[in-house]
Design a protein around this motif. Structure first.
Motif, PDB file in Angstrom:
ATOM      1  N   TYR A   1       0.829  -1.209   0.000  1.00 54.06           N
ATOM      2  CA  TYR A   1       0.000   0.000   0.000  1.00 54.06           C
ATOM      3  C   TYR A   1       0.866   1.265   0.000  1.00 54.06           C
ATOM      4  O   TYR A   1       0.623   2.191  -0.782  1.00 54.06           O
ATOM      5  CB  TYR A   1      -0.922   0.016   1.217  1.00 54.06           C
ATOM      6  CG  TYR A   1      -1.609   1.348   1.376  1.00 54.06           C
ATOM      7  CD1 TYR A   1      -2.736   1.647   0.624  1.00 54.06           C
ATOM      8  CD2 TYR A   1      -1.098   2.321   2.232  1.00 54.06           C
ATOM      9  CE1 TYR A   1      -3.349   2.883   0.716  1.00 54.06           C
ATOM     10  CE2 TYR A   1      -1.697   3.563   2.330  1.00 54.06           C
ATOM     11  CZ  TYR A   1      -2.827   3.835   1.578  1.00 54.06           C
ATOM     12  OH  TYR A   1      -3.414   5.073   1.667  1.00 54.06           O
ATOM     13  N   LEU A   2       1.852   1.312   0.879  1.00 49.99           N
ATOM     14  CA  LEU A   2       2.707   2.502   0.961  1.00 49.99           C
ATOM     15  C   LEU A   2       3.466   2.727  -0.342  1.00 49.99           C
ATOM     16  O   LEU A   2       3.599   3.864  -0.808  1.00 49.99           O
ATOM     17  CB  LEU A   2       3.676   2.361   2.132  1.00 49.99           C
ATOM     18  CG  LEU A   2       3.039   2.364   3.530  1.00 49.99           C
ATOM     19  CD1 LEU A   2       4.072   1.995   4.584  1.00 49.99           C
ATOM     20  CD2 LEU A   2       2.424   3.722   3.834  1.00 49.99           C
ATOM     21  N   ALA A   3       3.952   1.643  -0.945  1.00 47.68           N
ATOM     22  CA  ALA A   3       4.682   1.787  -2.199  1.00 47.68           C
ATOM     23  C   ALA A   3       3.769   2.276  -3.313  1.00 47.68           C
ATOM     24  O   ALA A   3       4.138   3.149  -4.110  1.00 47.68           O
ATOM     25  CB  ALA A   3       5.322   0.450  -2.583  1.00 47.68           C
ATOM     26  N   ALA A   4       2.559   1.733  -3.385  1.00 43.72           N
ATOM     27  CA  ALA A   4       1.635   2.118  -4.459  1.00 43.72           C
ATOM     28  C   ALA A   4       1.193   3.569  -4.321  1.00 43.72           C
ATOM     29  O   ALA A   4       1.173   4.323  -5.299  1.00 43.72           O
ATOM     30  CB  ALA A   4       0.425   1.191  -4.458  1.00 43.72           C
ATOM     31  N   THR A   5       0.811   3.988  -3.115  1.00 46.29           N
ATOM     32  CA  THR A   5       0.331   5.358  -2.935  1.00 46.29           C
ATOM     33  C   THR A   5       1.457   6.374  -3.098  1.00 46.29           C
ATOM     34  O   THR A   5       1.214   7.498  -3.538  1.00 46.29           O
ATOM     35  CB  THR A   5      -0.315   5.517  -1.558  1.00 46.29           C
ATOM     36  OG1 THR A   5       0.590   5.059  -0.535  1.00 46.29           O
ATOM     37  CG2 THR A   5      -1.600   4.718  -1.472  1.00 46.29           C
TER      38      THR A   5
ATOM     39  N   GLY B   1       0.467 -11.940  -4.200  1.00 46.05           N
ATOM     40  CA  GLY B   1      -0.948 -12.279  -4.261  1.00 46.05           C
ATOM     41  C   GLY B   1      -1.396 -12.635  -5.657  1.00 46.05           C
ATOM     42  O   GLY B   1      -0.887 -12.097  -6.636  1.00 46.05           O
ATOM     43  N   PRO B   2      -2.373 -13.534  -5.801  1.00 44.86           N
ATOM     44  CA  PRO B   2      -2.941 -13.833  -7.122  1.00 44.86           C
ATOM     45  C   PRO B   2      -3.627 -12.591  -7.692  1.00 44.86           C
ATOM     46  O   PRO B   2      -4.239 -11.817  -6.951  1.00 44.86           O
ATOM     47  CB  PRO B   2      -3.955 -14.943  -6.832  1.00 44.86           C
ATOM     48  CG  PRO B   2      -3.571 -15.486  -5.490  1.00 44.86           C
ATOM     49  CD  PRO B   2      -2.958 -14.361  -4.738  1.00 44.86           C
ATOM     50  N   ALA B   3      -3.536 -12.402  -8.987  1.00 47.15           N
ATOM     51  CA  ALA B   3      -4.057 -11.184  -9.609  1.00 47.15           C
ATOM     52  C   ALA B   3      -5.557 -11.025  -9.388  1.00 47.15           C
ATOM     53  O   ALA B   3      -6.042  -9.913  -9.118  1.00 47.15           O
ATOM     54  CB  ALA B   3      -3.735 -11.191 -11.096  1.00 47.15           C
ATOM     55  N   ALA B   4      -6.322 -12.113  -9.495  1.00 39.90           N
ATOM     56  CA  ALA B   4      -7.776 -12.018  -9.353  1.00 39.90           C
ATOM     57  C   ALA B   4      -8.168 -11.604  -7.941  1.00 39.90           C
ATOM     58  O   ALA B   4      -9.013 -10.722  -7.743  1.00 39.90           O
ATOM     59  CB  ALA B   4      -8.417 -13.351  -9.714  1.00 39.90           C
ATOM     60  N   VAL B   5      -7.543 -12.242  -6.944  1.00 38.50           N
ATOM     61  CA  VAL B   5      -7.870 -11.906  -5.554  1.00 38.50           C
ATOM     62  C   VAL B   5      -7.377 -10.500  -5.216  1.00 38.50           C
ATOM     63  O   VAL B   5      -8.054  -9.738  -4.511  1.00 38.50           O
ATOM     64  CB  VAL B   5      -7.253 -12.943  -4.596  1.00 38.50           C
ATOM     65  CG1 VAL B   5      -7.634 -12.630  -3.156  1.00 38.50           C
ATOM     66  CG2 VAL B   5      -7.704 -14.342  -4.967  1.00 38.50           C
ATOM     67  N   ALA B   6      -6.200 -10.133  -5.710  1.00 40.03           N
ATOM     68  CA  ALA B   6      -5.676  -8.790  -5.457  1.00 40.03           C
ATOM     69  C   ALA B   6      -6.606  -7.727  -6.032  1.00 40.03           C
ATOM     70  O   ALA B   6      -6.857  -6.695  -5.394  1.00 40.03           O
ATOM     71  CB  ALA B   6      -4.281  -8.649  -6.062  1.00 40.03           C
TER      72      ALA B   6
ATOM     73  N   ALA C   1      -2.169   0.801  -9.354  1.00 42.31           N
ATOM     74  CA  ALA C   1      -0.922   0.685  -8.597  1.00 42.31           C
ATOM     75  C   ALA C   1      -1.061  -0.291  -7.438  1.00 42.31           C
ATOM     76  O   ALA C   1      -0.138  -1.068  -7.148  1.00 42.31           O
ATOM     77  CB  ALA C   1      -0.509   2.060  -8.076  1.00 42.31           C
ATOM     78  N   LEU C   2      -2.210  -0.289  -6.773  1.00 42.22           N
ATOM     79  CA  LEU C   2      -2.408  -1.220  -5.659  1.00 42.22           C
ATOM     80  C   LEU C   2      -2.443  -2.666  -6.145  1.00 42.22           C
ATOM     81  O   LEU C   2      -1.885  -3.560  -5.490  1.00 42.22           O
ATOM     82  CB  LEU C   2      -3.708  -0.878  -4.921  1.00 42.22           C
ATOM     83  CG  LEU C   2      -3.656   0.292  -3.945  1.00 42.22           C
ATOM     84  CD1 LEU C   2      -5.045   0.594  -3.401  1.00 42.22           C
ATOM     85  CD2 LEU C   2      -2.690   0.008  -2.799  1.00 42.22           C
ATOM     86  N   VAL C   3      -3.120  -2.911  -7.257  1.00 46.18           N
ATOM     87  CA  VAL C   3      -3.156  -4.275  -7.788  1.00 46.18           C
ATOM     88  C   VAL C   3      -1.753  -4.736  -8.143  1.00 46.18           C
ATOM     89  O   VAL C   3      -1.335  -5.856  -7.804  1.00 46.18           O
ATOM     90  CB  VAL C   3      -4.087  -4.345  -9.019  1.00 46.18           C
ATOM     91  CG1 VAL C   3      -3.942  -5.693  -9.710  1.00 46.18           C
ATOM     92  CG2 VAL C   3      -5.534  -4.120  -8.607  1.00 46.18           C
ATOM     93  N   VAL C   4      -0.980  -3.877  -8.813  1.00 43.92           N
ATOM     94  CA  VAL C   4       0.392  -4.225  -9.177  1.00 43.92           C
ATOM     95  C   VAL C   4       1.222  -4.515  -7.929  1.00 43.92           C
ATOM     96  O   VAL C   4       1.983  -5.496  -7.871  1.00 43.92           O
ATOM     97  CB  VAL C   4       1.035  -3.098 -10.007  1.00 43.92           C
ATOM     98  CG1 VAL C   4       2.532  -3.327 -10.158  1.00 43.92           C
ATOM     99  CG2 VAL C   4       0.375  -3.020 -11.372  1.00 43.92           C
ATOM    100  N   ALA C   5       1.065  -3.674  -6.910  1.00 41.06           N
ATOM    101  CA  ALA C   5       1.855  -3.854  -5.690  1.00 41.06           C
ATOM    102  C   ALA C   5       1.476  -5.138  -4.960  1.00 41.06           C
ATOM    103  O   ALA C   5       2.352  -5.856  -4.446  1.00 41.06           O
ATOM    104  CB  ALA C   5       1.681  -2.644  -4.771  1.00 41.06           C
ATOM    105  N   LEU C   6       0.193  -5.455  -4.897  1.00 42.30           N
ATOM    106  CA  LEU C   6      -0.228  -6.677  -4.207  1.00 42.30           C
ATOM    107  C   LEU C   6       0.210  -7.920  -4.974  1.00 42.30           C
ATOM    108  O   LEU C   6       0.573  -8.937  -4.360  1.00 42.30           O
ATOM    109  CB  LEU C   6      -1.750  -6.670  -4.013  1.00 42.30           C
ATOM    110  CG  LEU C   6      -2.289  -5.665  -2.998  1.00 42.30           C
ATOM    111  CD1 LEU C   6      -3.814  -5.696  -2.968  1.00 42.30           C
ATOM    112  CD2 LEU C   6      -1.738  -5.942  -1.597  1.00 42.30           C
ATOM    113  N   VAL C   7       0.165  -7.853  -6.299  1.00 39.58           N
ATOM    114  CA  VAL C   7       0.685  -8.980  -7.083  1.00 39.58           C
ATOM    115  C   VAL C   7       2.181  -9.106  -6.890  1.00 39.58           C
ATOM    116  O   VAL C   7       2.722 -10.219  -6.775  1.00 39.58           O
ATOM    117  CB  VAL C   7       0.328  -8.791  -8.579  1.00 39.58           C
ATOM    118  CG1 VAL C   7       1.033  -9.832  -9.436  1.00 39.58           C
ATOM    119  CG2 VAL C   7      -1.185  -8.876  -8.777  1.00 39.58           C
ATOM    120  N   ALA C   8       2.875  -7.971  -6.814  1.00 38.41           N
ATOM    121  CA  ALA C   8       4.316  -8.014  -6.564  1.00 38.41           C
ATOM    122  C   ALA C   8       4.635  -8.564  -5.184  1.00 38.41           C
ATOM    123  O   ALA C   8       5.708  -9.131  -4.960  1.00 38.41           O
ATOM    124  CB  ALA C   8       4.912  -6.606  -6.704  1.00 38.41           C
TER     125      ALA C   8
END
Length: 324
Positions: free
Chosen positions: A255-259, A287-292, A277-284
Motif C-alpha cells: 500500500y505505501l509503495a503504491a500510494t 498475491g494472485p491477480a484475481a484476488v488482489a 498501482a495497488l493491484v500491481v503492488a499486491l501482485v508483486a
C-alpha cells in the motif's frame, strides 16, 4: 400595494437566481452522482465482493477508515499554533475527504482546509504555510514508513517481472527535469521569485512556532505517521476479509509503495491510478491477480465510495453554515 404583493413575482419577470452559496451546497452531491454513474461497474463489482467477505474484518476496515479522519484532524491542528474548534475541525476533515475524491488529488482537501483556517481567523499566508507544513510532514512520514518496511522486509515486493526494463531511470529523469524547470521559473520571474521568497519566510516562521510547542509538534508528526499507517491497516483488514494469501506486513508495504508511486498523478481521488498501482503492488507482494483485484476494489468501496455521499452532504452543510 402590500409588502406580500411586492414580494410576489410579476408575470413575465425572470425568476430570482439561486445564491452562490446554495449552488455550492448542491455541487458536491451532483459531483458524487456523476462520479457514481461513471464508475457504476466498479461499484457493482465491489459490492459483490463485499457480500462474500468476512464481516469482522470489514468492520475493522471501516473503523480504521474512520480513524484516518481523526488522524488528519490531529495533524491539521499540529500545523498551526492557534487552537482550532475540535468538532468543526473533525467535520471539515470528513468533508475534505469527499472534496479530495471529486477534484484532482490534493486540491479538494487543500481548498476546504484553507477556507476553514481563514474562517477561523488564521491569515491567508499562515493558512497556506500550515497546508504546506501538513503536506510536507505527511509525505516525510509516509516515506519514512515505506523506507523502514523496505529495510525490514527487502524481499517483500518482487517488481522485476511487473515493470518494463529500464523504466525507472527515465521516470526519475523526468521528475527531476520537472523540478528543475519549476525551480528555474521561480528564480527567473521576478514577481514569482518575490512571492516564493515571502511564502518560504512565512512557512519557516510558522514551522519554528509549531515546533517550539511540544504538543503541536507531537500532534503534527504523530498524526502524520498515524494517517498512512491507518490507511495501510484498512487495506490489510480487507485483504484478510477476502483471504488474500499475502502477509499483513507485506500488504502494508504494498500500500505505501503504491500510494507513493501515484502521488504525482493528478487524477480526482486517484481514480484509476490508485487501483492499478495497488493491484500491481499486491501482485508483486505475492498475491494472485484475481484476488488482489477483488481486494483493491472492495478496499476502495469502503474507503472512498461509502463515505463519499455523507462527506458531500457534510461539505454542503458546512458551506451553508459558513464554517467554510
Amino acid at each position: 400595494m402590500t409588502a406580500a404583493e411586492l414580494r410576489e413575482p410579476r408575470p413575465g419577470r425572470l425568476p430570482r437566481r439561486l445564491p452562490l452559496r446554495q449552488v455550492l451546497c448542491l455541487l458536491p452531491v451532483l459531483l458524487v452522482a456523476v462520479a457514481a454513474v461513471r464508475h457504476r461497474s466498479v461499484l457493482a463489482e465491489g459490492f459483490a465482493h463485499l457480500r462474500s467477505a468476512e464481516w469482522p474484518w470489514l468492520l475493522a476496515a471501516v473503523g480504521t477508515t474512520c480513524l484516518t479522519w481523526v488522524a488528519a484532524a490531529v495533524t491539521r491542528q499540529g500545523a498551526v499554533v492557534q487552537r482550532l474548534p475540535r468538532r468543526r475541525l473533525l467535520a471539515t476533515q470528513f468533508a475534505a475527504g469527499a472534496a479530495n475524491h471529486l477534484l484532482p488529488t490534493g486540491l479538494g482537501a487543500s481548498a476546504v482546509n484553507l477556507r476553514f483556517l481563514t474562517v477561523c481567523g488564521v491569515s491567508l499566508a499562515r493558512s497556506s504555510a500550515a497546508l504546506a507544513l501538513y503536506m510536507l510532514a505527511e509525505s516525510i512520514a509516509r516515506l519514512a514508513l515505506l523506507a523502514a518496511l523496505l529495510l525490514a522486509f527487502p524481499n517483500a515486493l518482487r517488481l522485476g517481472g511487473l515493470l518494463p526494463s529500464g523504466v525507472v531511470g527515465p521516470l526519475l529523469y523526468t521528475v527531476g527535469a520537472v523540478l528543475v524547470a519549476a525551480a528555474g521559473a521561480a528564480l527567473c520571474v521576478r514577481r514569482l521569485r518575490a512571492a516564493v521568497a515571502s511564502f518560504v519566510r512565512t512557512a519557516l516562521s510558522e514551522a519554528r512556532s509549531v515546533h517550539c510547542r511540544p504538543a503541536r509538534a507531537l500532534a503534527l508528526w504523530g498524526g502524520s505517521l498515524a494517517f498512512p499507517a491507518l490507511q495501510a491497516v484498512s487495506l490489510v483488514a480487507v485483504g484478510r476479509a477476502l483471504a488474500l494469501p499475502v502477509p499483513s506486513v507485506h500488504m502494508a508495504l504494498a500500500y505505501l509503495a503504491a500510494t507513493t508511486a501515484v502521488a504525482l498523478v493528478p487524477t480526482p481521488g486517484g481514480f484509476g491510478s490508485v487501483e492499478a498501482a495497488l493491484v500491481v503492488a499486491l501482485v508483486a507482494a505475492g498475491g494472485p491477480a484475481a484476488v488482489a483485484t477483488a481486494v483493491v476494489v472492495a478496499y476502495r468501496i469502503i474507503t472512498v465510495w461509502l463515505p463519499l455521499l455523507p462527506g458531500a452532504l457534510t461539505l454542503g452543510a458546512l458551506v451553508r453554515l459558513k464554517v467554510i
